[in-house]
Design an enzyme around this catalytic site. Structure first.
Site, PDB file in Angstrom:
ATOM      1  N   CYS A   1      31.090 -14.094  28.815  1.00 50.80           N
ATOM      2  CA  CYS A   1      31.301 -13.725  27.686  1.00 50.80           C
ATOM      3  C   CYS A   1      32.407 -14.318  27.095  1.00 50.80           C
ATOM      4  O   CYS A   1      33.516 -14.587  27.684  1.00 50.80           O
ATOM      5  CB  CYS A   1      31.764 -12.221  27.621  1.00 50.80           C
ATOM      6  SG  CYS A   1      32.244 -11.563  26.056  1.00 50.80           S
TER       7      CYS A   1
ATOM      8  N   CYS B   1      30.541 -15.386  18.801  1.00 52.08           N
ATOM      9  CA  CYS B   1      29.847 -15.325  20.145  1.00 52.08           C
ATOM     10  C   CYS B   1      30.058 -16.382  20.802  1.00 52.08           C
ATOM     11  O   CYS B   1      29.349 -17.578  20.577  1.00 52.08           O
ATOM     12  CB  CYS B   1      28.399 -14.872  20.030  1.00 52.08           C
ATOM     13  SG  CYS B   1      27.557 -14.353  21.647  1.00 52.08           S
TER      14      CYS B   1
HETATM   15  O1  PYC Z   1      31.414 -14.028  23.184  1.00 50.65           O
HETATM   16  O2  PYC Z   1      29.783 -14.603  24.527  1.00 50.65           O
HETATM   17  C1  PYC Z   1      30.316 -13.700  23.916  1.00 50.65           C
HETATM   18  C2  PYC Z   1      29.844 -12.479  23.779  1.00 50.65           C
HETATM   19  C3  PYC Z   1      28.737 -11.872  24.391  1.00 50.65           C
HETATM   20  C4  PYC Z   1      28.910 -10.613  24.000  1.00 50.65           C
HETATM   21  C5  PYC Z   1      29.679 -10.280  22.891  1.00 50.65           C
HETATM   22  N1  PYC Z   1      30.281 -11.348  22.703  1.00 50.65           N
END
Ligand code: PYC
Length: 310
Positions: A85, A235
């Site tokens: 993550c 993300c």
């Molecule tokens: O930032 O990789 C990320 C992530 C995965 C799920 C929520 N954030």
């Protein structure tokens, strides 16, 4: 159970400092499998309401196998254990700094997907050098009831992504409900059609991409997570998968930085280097802020001690 909460570009992370289940001393990938298979109630009780909140990711600190790492960590949301993550790693780095466990500088963290490097530049700013990422398949189409044909790329950045560019719906915050419904439909259809990784790994996240109207920002995304919430940050693992697609298409050269913003406008700076194979090594820079230091209480008489599970 002591936890420290933070947010990275609006996306919450809860670092669990003690009180986790015994997962054995195998590899982190093995321990993540044990957590997923045997301790669902543990992670749901921390992530789901009333103790947790929508979109929150948990970061369970564990002993690393590689003693060069400052810690091992296993990430999860209320529905799934994650391979890696990105926003969580930025939140974890800022939390470790807050606790006085790391200083400004470069450190290693072990995750189920592999070892990642963090550079803490100040108490809030972190660059993550992620695990090797790759595009697996380009232009994979699926048919959606009531929508028609959707075409996207399958890519890995620590989790499995199906990435659609350009988004069929405008990436503006007033469309979040519609974007969530569409991406859930896409993920379910991709899973039904067997679209996923080389070894049958199912798609766990869906990304819709577009250009950004904001000055100095290159692109905007909407990212659906396994718990059906959208990522408030751009993300980190998704941005890594996206970088792999840009690299594979020759649209971004190694070392060139772009700015990717989330659906709520929070930015990451992104770049990559080439690995020895056709993979890329992504770098993600973002900021996190600690929001709470909390002791979680689990009362046996509480009918919702394991969270609201419908
Ligand atoms: O930032 O990789 C990320 C992530 C995965 C799920 C929520 N954030």
């Amino acid at each position: 159970m002591h936890v420290i909460d933070s947010h990275t570009g609006g996306e919450p992370t809860r670092v669990i400092l003690d009180g986790g289940p015994d997962l054995g001393l195998g590899s982190l990938a093995k321990r993540a499998q044990v957590l997923a298979a045997e301790h669902q109630l543990f992670y749901q009780s921390i992530m789901k309401e009333p103790r947790g909140q929508p979109a929150m990711v948990g970061a369970l600190l564990v002993e690393p196998v590689d003693s060069d790492c400052v810690t091992g960590v296993i990430y999860f949301d209320s529905e799934a254990v994650l391979g890696m993550c990105g926003h969580g790693t930025i939140g974890l780095a800022v939390t470790l700094a807050y606790l006085g466990r790391i200083d400004v500088g470069i450190h290693k963290i072990e995750t189920p997907a592999g070892i990642v490097e963090i550079q803490l530049s100040d108490e809030n700013t972190v660059t993550v050098t992620n695990i090797e990422s790759r595009r697996v398949r380009a232009n994979v189409s699926l048919e959606l009831d009531g929508v028609g044909t959707i075409t996207g790329d399958v890519a890995y950045g620590g989790n499995w992504f199906y990435i659609i560019d350009p988004s069929p719906i405008d990436l503006i915050s007033s469309n979040i409900r519609k974007l969530t419904d569409l991406t859930i439909q896409i993920r379910e259809q991709a899973i039904k059609d067997g679209i996923g990784g080389e070894n049958g790994e199912p798609i766990d996240h869906v990304i819709l991409q577009s250009l950004s109207d904001n000055h100095n920002v290159d692109a905007r995304n909407f990212v659906l997570c396994p718990d059906d919430t959208y990522d408030r940050s751009p993300c980190g693992t998704g941005s890594s998968a996206r970088l792999a697609c840009l690299a594979a298409d020759g649209q971004l050269c190694p070392g060139v930085e772009i700015v990717q913003e989330s659906i709520i406008g929070s930015p990451y700076r992104l770049s990559y280097q080439l690995a020895d194979n056709d993979n890329i090594i992504p770098q993600i820079t973002g900021q996190a802020f600690v929001t709470a230091e909390t002791k979680l209480i689990f009362n046996q008489l509480d009918p919702f001690k394991s969270g609201i599970i419908l």
